[in-house]
Scaffold this active site. Structure first.
Site, PDB file in Angstrom:
ATOM      1  N   TYR A 191      -1.574  10.810   5.823  1.00 54.96           N
ATOM      2  CA  TYR A 191      -0.660  11.080   4.723  1.00 54.96           C
ATOM      3  C   TYR A 191      -0.689   9.864   3.798  1.00 54.96           C
ATOM      4  O   TYR A 191      -1.025   8.757   4.221  1.00 54.96           O
ATOM      5  CB  TYR A 191       0.757  11.425   5.167  1.00 54.96           C
ATOM      6  CG  TYR A 191       1.579  10.366   5.886  1.00 54.96           C
ATOM      7  CD1 TYR A 191       1.625   9.038   5.480  1.00 54.96           C
ATOM      8  CD2 TYR A 191       2.381  10.719   6.971  1.00 54.96           C
ATOM      9  CE1 TYR A 191       2.407   8.098   6.122  1.00 54.96           C
ATOM     10  CE2 TYR A 191       3.167   9.788   7.622  1.00 54.96           C
ATOM     11  CZ  TYR A 191       3.181   8.480   7.187  1.00 54.96           C
ATOM     12  OH  TYR A 191       3.964   7.545   7.822  1.00 54.96           O
ATOM     13  N   THR A 192      -0.315  10.077   2.534  1.00 60.48           N
ATOM     14  CA  THR A 192      -0.377   8.976   1.585  1.00 60.48           C
ATOM     15  C   THR A 192       0.748   7.966   1.789  1.00 60.48           C
ATOM     16  O   THR A 192       0.543   6.767   1.613  1.00 60.48           O
ATOM     17  CB  THR A 192      -0.331   9.514   0.145  1.00 60.48           C
ATOM     18  OG1 THR A 192       0.820  10.356   0.001  1.00 60.48           O
ATOM     19  CG2 THR A 192      -1.581  10.317  -0.170  1.00 60.48           C
ATOM     20  N   GLU A 241      -6.847  12.544   2.645  1.00 61.15           N
ATOM     21  CA  GLU A 241      -5.505  12.054   2.348  1.00 61.15           C
ATOM     22  C   GLU A 241      -4.646  13.231   1.884  1.00 61.15           C
ATOM     23  O   GLU A 241      -5.025  13.959   0.961  1.00 61.15           O
ATOM     24  CB  GLU A 241      -5.536  10.982   1.259  1.00 61.15           C
ATOM     25  CG  GLU A 241      -6.029   9.629   1.734  1.00 61.15           C
ATOM     26  CD  GLU A 241      -4.962   8.811   2.443  1.00 61.15           C
ATOM     27  OE1 GLU A 241      -3.804   9.287   2.550  1.00 61.15           O
ATOM     28  OE2 GLU A 241      -5.292   7.694   2.882  1.00 61.15           O
TER      29      GLU A 241
END
Length: 258
Positions: free
Chosen positions: A35-36, A99
């Site tokens: 995840y970002t 991502e």
């Protein structure tokens, strides 16, 4: 490289300067999901495509399901950092990094929208089919970098991905009472636990001592495969789930056949 043709047809190309050659001519045989963990998707995308950051990924998936390709799959994106899996320490050279725009733990672990998950499933299936990536090689960043990384987090719907043909999964055993192993303990049962985690792929030395590293690896395993409770304690639920994952692997069954 300022432009290229997308490997995944639905993706829009949005080049990042941060990539290099895959070591030894490696081809990707794993997919790493991230995840970002930043306040906004566009902020995260800008970071992944700015030379200053020295980080990137092959793909970026927005909350609404839009997919961008930042780095050609033939190139080595810089997404995994210091990491290891199944004896491999250059994870970037053997993987495709994805991502997923999400606030993550800093933002309270918000749910992943269905449109986004549908897009991730289609992308993973496409990459997996083209590169013959085995289900158990679809991994979390936290799997390959325990303690250091926790993404894509315990709220990521691994079971849903598995139901749609992506990743390796068994129904986790319910969290209950009974014997458990935790930090500070030692002995043959700890050695057996470490051996199982190591065989599955986690980077863990088999010492028979339940050390901080072992606790971190157990947490990483729980975050992916038994997310109901992530506490680093090897209870029955954790060990049983791990055992059933292992016995469902052809390579484990053949090695342990009587």
């Amino acid at each position: 490289m300022t432009n290229f043709t997308a490997d995944y047809a639905p993706a829009l190309v949005h080049p990042s300067p941060n990539h290099g050659k895959r070591a030894g001519g490696r081809k990707p045989d794993a997919i790493i999901l991230h995840y970002t963990g930043m306040p906004g998707a566009d902020q995260a995308l800008n970071w992944l495509t700015t030379e200053e950051s020295q980080v990137s990924s092959h793909y970026f998936v927005y909350e609404d399901g839009r997919v961008l390709q930042l780095v050609p799959e033939a190139r080595r994106a810089w997404h995994a950092g210091k990491s290891a899996w199944a004896g491999e320490v250059d994870i970037n050279s053997c993987s495709i990094g994805i991502e997923i725009a999400n606030l993550g733990h800093p933002g309270g672990l918000p749910p992943f929208p269905q449109a986004q998950i549908d897009a991730v499933v289609k992308l993973c299936r496409d990459c997996g089919e083209r590169w013959s990536i085995r289900p158990e090689r679809v991994l979390a960043h936290s799997d390959v970098a325990p303690i250091r990384k926790v993404d894509p987090g315990e709220n990521f719907p691994w079971q849903l991905l598995s139901e749609k043909g992506v990743g390796h999964w068994v129904e986790p055993a319910p969290v209950a009472g009974g014997r458990f192993f935790q930090l500070g303990e030692s002995g043959q049962p700890i050695e057996a636990l470490q051996s199982m985690l190591s065989f599955y792929g986690y980077d863990l030395e088999i010492t028979g001592n339940f050390c901080d590293r072992t606790k971190g690896v157990v947490e990483a395993f729980q975050r992916h495969f038994r997310p109901a409770r992530v506490d680093g304690i090897a209870d029955f639920s954790t060990i049983d789930t791990l055992h059933r994952l292992l016995t469902s692997l052809p390579q484990y069954s053949s090695q342990h056949a009587s």
